[in-house]
Scaffold this motif. Structure first.
Motif, PDB file in Angstrom:
ATOM      1  N   GLY A   1       0.817  -1.201   0.000  1.00 39.05           N
ATOM      2  CA  GLY A   1       0.000   0.000   0.000  1.00 39.05           C
ATOM      3  C   GLY A   1       0.849   1.248   0.000  1.00 39.05           C
ATOM      4  N   HIS A   2       0.256   2.367  -0.401  1.00 37.88           N
ATOM      5  CA  HIS A   2       0.954   3.653  -0.439  1.00 37.88           C
ATOM      6  C   HIS A   2       0.775   4.374   0.894  1.00 37.88           C
ATOM      7  N   VAL A   3       1.855   4.983   1.349  1.00 38.70           N
ATOM      8  CA  VAL A   3       1.810   5.750   2.591  1.00 38.70           C
ATOM      9  C   VAL A   3       1.170   7.108   2.320  1.00 38.70           C
ATOM     10  N   ASP A   4       0.173   7.449   3.137  1.00 34.55           N
ATOM     11  CA  ASP A   4      -0.464   8.760   3.036  1.00 34.55           C
ATOM     12  C   ASP A   4       0.559   9.836   3.404  1.00 34.55           C
ATOM     13  N   ASP A   5       0.717  10.814   2.542  1.00 34.39           N
ATOM     14  CA  ASP A   5       1.720  11.870   2.769  1.00 34.39           C
ATOM     15  C   ASP A   5       1.463  12.674   4.033  1.00 34.39           C
ATOM     16  N   ASN A   6       0.214  12.646   4.509  1.00 42.19           N
ATOM     17  CA  ASN A   6      -0.134  13.427   5.697  1.00 42.19           C
ATOM     18  C   ASN A   6      -0.007  12.624   6.986  1.00 42.19           C
ATOM     19  N   ALA A   7       0.574  11.398   6.883  1.00 44.06           N
ATOM     20  CA  ALA A   7       0.676  10.549   8.072  1.00 44.06           C
ATOM     21  C   ALA A   7       1.593  11.173   9.109  1.00 44.06           C
ATOM     22  N   GLU A   8       1.128  11.155  10.368  1.00 47.79           N
ATOM     23  CA  GLU A   8       1.920  11.694  11.465  1.00 47.79           C
ATOM     24  C   GLU A   8       1.799  10.769  12.665  1.00 47.79           C
ATOM     25  N   GLY A   9       2.659  10.961  13.644  1.00 48.04           N
ATOM     26  CA  GLY A   9       2.590  10.182  14.871  1.00 48.04           C
ATOM     27  C   GLY A   9       3.282   8.849  14.747  1.00 48.04           C
ATOM     28  N   ASP A  10       2.866   7.885  15.612  1.00 51.37           N
ATOM     29  CA  ASP A  10       3.513   6.577  15.688  1.00 51.37           C
ATOM     30  C   ASP A  10       2.990   5.594  14.651  1.00 51.37           C
ATOM     31  N   SER A  11       1.927   5.950  13.960  1.00 46.55           N
ATOM     32  CA  SER A  11       1.341   5.049  12.960  1.00 46.55           C
ATOM     33  C   SER A  11       1.332   5.708  11.594  1.00 46.55           C
ATOM     34  N   LEU A  12       1.425   4.860  10.566  1.00 46.17           N
ATOM     35  CA  LEU A  12       1.318   5.326   9.187  1.00 46.17           C
ATOM     36  C   LEU A  12      -0.058   4.986   8.649  1.00 46.17           C
ATOM     37  N   CYS A  13      -0.640   5.899   7.909  1.00 54.53           N
ATOM     38  CA  CYS A  13      -1.890   5.617   7.217  1.00 54.53           C
ATOM     39  C   CYS A  13      -1.511   5.076   5.845  1.00 54.53           C
ATOM     40  N   VAL A  14      -1.854   3.816   5.604  1.00 53.91           N
ATOM     41  CA  VAL A  14      -1.453   3.154   4.361  1.00 53.91           C
ATOM     42  C   VAL A  14      -2.705   2.805   3.568  1.00 53.91           C
ATOM     43  N   ILE A  15      -2.697   3.105   2.282  1.00 55.21           N
ATOM     44  CA  ILE A  15      -3.867   2.913   1.415  1.00 55.21           C
ATOM     45  C   ILE A  15      -3.559   1.818   0.400  1.00 55.21           C
ATOM     46  N   ASP A  16      -4.417   0.772   0.355  1.00 54.15           N
ATOM     47  CA  ASP A  16      -4.196  -0.293  -0.623  1.00 54.15           C
ATOM     48  C   ASP A  16      -4.750   0.127  -1.984  1.00 54.15           C
ATOM     49  N   ASP A  17      -4.604  -0.757  -2.997  1.00 57.02           N
ATOM     50  CA  ASP A  17      -5.000  -0.382  -4.355  1.00 57.02           C
ATOM     51  C   ASP A  17      -6.506  -0.280  -4.538  1.00 57.02           C
ATOM     52  N   ALA A  18      -7.279  -0.734  -3.526  1.00 52.54           N
ATOM     53  CA  ALA A  18      -8.736  -0.594  -3.594  1.00 52.54           C
ATOM     54  C   ALA A  18      -9.221   0.672  -2.885  1.00 52.54           C
ATOM     55  N   GLY A  19      -8.285   1.430  -2.336  1.00 53.59           N
ATOM     56  CA  GLY A  19      -8.642   2.658  -1.658  1.00 53.59           C
ATOM     57  C   GLY A  19      -8.937   2.512  -0.182  1.00 53.59           C
ATOM     58  N   ASN A  20      -8.770   1.322   0.363  1.00 56.02           N
ATOM     59  CA  ASN A  20      -9.008   1.097   1.791  1.00 56.02           C
ATOM     60  C   ASN A  20      -7.814   1.595   2.603  1.00 56.02           C
ATOM     61  N   LYS A  21      -8.108   2.174   3.765  1.00 59.34           N
ATOM     62  CA  LYS A  21      -7.060   2.742   4.606  1.00 59.34           C
ATOM     63  C   LYS A  21      -6.794   1.855   5.822  1.00 59.34           C
ATOM     64  N   PHE A  22      -5.508   1.737   6.150  1.00 59.01           N
ATOM     65  CA  PHE A  22      -5.089   0.910   7.281  1.00 59.01           C
ATOM     66  C   PHE A  22      -4.044   1.670   8.090  1.00 59.01           C
ATOM     67  N   GLN A  23      -4.034   1.385   9.391  1.00 60.75           N
ATOM     68  CA  GLN A  23      -3.024   1.975  10.267  1.00 60.75           C
ATOM     69  C   GLN A  23      -1.918   0.942  10.519  1.00 60.75           C
ATOM     70  N   VAL A  24      -0.705   1.301  10.169  1.00 61.35           N
ATOM     71  CA  VAL A  24       0.445   0.417  10.352  1.00 61.35           C
ATOM     72  C   VAL A  24       1.418   1.102  11.302  1.00 61.35           C
ATOM     73  N   PRO A  25       1.748   0.476  12.442  1.00 61.38           N
ATOM     74  CA  PRO A  25       2.726   1.090  13.351  1.00 61.38           C
ATOM     75  C   PRO A  25       4.017   1.437  12.609  1.00 61.38           C
ATOM     76  N   ARG A  26       4.490   2.642  12.795  1.00 62.79           N
ATOM     77  CA  ARG A  26       5.680   3.101  12.086  1.00 62.79           C
ATOM     78  C   ARG A  26       6.885   2.195  12.364  1.00 62.79           C
ATOM     79  N   SER A  27       6.962   1.673  13.590  1.00 59.99           N
ATOM     80  CA  SER A  27       8.095   0.826  13.960  1.00 59.99           C
ATOM     81  C   SER A  27       8.045  -0.546  13.293  1.00 59.99           C
ATOM     82  N   GLU A  28       6.867  -0.945  12.787  1.00 61.45           N
ATOM     83  CA  GLU A  28       6.717  -2.262  12.169  1.00 61.45           C
ATOM     84  C   GLU A  28       6.603  -2.187  10.653  1.00 61.45           C
TER      85      GLU A  28
END
Length: 294
Positions: A24-51
């Motif tokens: 998935g693509h990382v949302d450019d506006n992601a901040e904090g300890d988690s990344l907002c990642v968007i898959d190719d279907a447009g669904n958003k997921f939170q992925v811990p930055r450390s993982e």
């Protein structure tokens, strides 16, 4: 890891609801300890930055050898195999010694044809010193590598075929034996005498009948372990073969699960001796008349 993520802008989404791992693509506006990642279907997921694990672009198209990946991790391995599987490329290598095979549960044209075997044989003959290293990933390349290493090193070689029930171990064994027999085609005996390699291949279905049975997942499932020793002389000519069975599931003789069967040999004997004197002497009837057949 944060630096890599910023460079690639593409990371793996773990525990994806449909794919286990999915890029998935990382949302450019992601901040904090988690990344907002968007898959190719447009669904958003939170992925811990450390993982967050960066995606190696090579695995998105499916590489033949996993060792060529820049990042060799679980998501990359699984996605790479999935991509190849969806394109009917069921074999993936991890270096030359290790081959990952995924059962396609369907016929793939020319995957094991006589012409394919001859093609691998011709390729190997052009570069015999590479011992399989220059051949496309396949069961045949593994068998060829073991054969040529045996000749060059003057030492015994082993091929271990492992996997869960229904993975295709029995089929892989037969295909490798067929390739080794193909390597002997130029050494076949004359005078109408049957070659050793043809006898080995012809004996295999008979021997399977004593240890293979139908299960829910597989009509020809091996219910035992099999150790096959194939002996060659110093020139590479096949001399003999010995097959040893172990860990036979004897309980299957008297008990089968629903939709499963006893060993093949039981039904074959009943089918073969249903008429004539042999049937009367052996008291054989239809398989369904016996308690051994559920």
């Amino acid at each position: 890891m944060e630096f890599i993520v910023k460079e690639s802008r593409k990371v793996w989404i773990p525990n994806h609801p449909t794919h286990g791992y999915r890029p998935g693509h990382v949302d450019d506006n992601a901040e904090g300890d988690s990344l907002c990642v968007i898959d190719d279907a447009g669904n958003k997921f939170q992925v811990p930055r450390s993982e967050a694990l960066a995606v190696d672009p090579a695995c998105l198209t499916g590489v033949e050898d996993l060792l060529t990946l820049g990042d060799f991790n679980e998501p990359a391995l699984l996605h790479n195999i999935r991509v190849r599987y969806e394109e009917d490329r069921i074999y993936t290598g991890i270096g030359m010694p290790i081959l990952i095979s995924v059962n396609p549960y369907q016929h793939i044209p020319d995957l094991y044809s006589q012409e394919t075997m001859r093609h691998y044989k011709r390729l190997a003959a052009k570069a015999p010193s590479q011992t399989g290293g220059g051949l496309p990933i396949h069961l045949y390349s593994v068998a060829d590598a073991a054969y040529r290493a045996m000749l060059s090193e003057k030492a015994s070689q082993s091929i271990i075929i492992s996997g869960e029930s229904g993975a295709g171990k029995t089929e892989a064994t037969k295909r490798m034996l067929a390739y080794l027999a193909e390597l002997q085609s130029s050494k076949a005996e004359s005078g109408g005498r049957r070659s050793v390699e043809s006898q080995v291949l012809d004996a295999n279905p008979v021997l399977e009948a004593f240890g293979n049975a139908k299960t829910v997942r597989n009509d020809n499932s091996s219910r035992f372990g099999k150790f096959i020793e194939v002996e060659f002389d110093s020139t590479g000519k096949l001399l003999s073969a010995q097959i040893s069975n172990y860990l036979l599931e004897k309980c299957r003789i008297v008990t089968q699960q629903p939709e499963e069967r006893n060993y093949h040999i039981f039904y074959q004997l009943c089918k073969a001796f249903t008429q004539g004197q042999a049937a009367a002497e052996l008291q054989l009837r239809a398989a369904t008349d016996f308690e051994y057949s559920k």
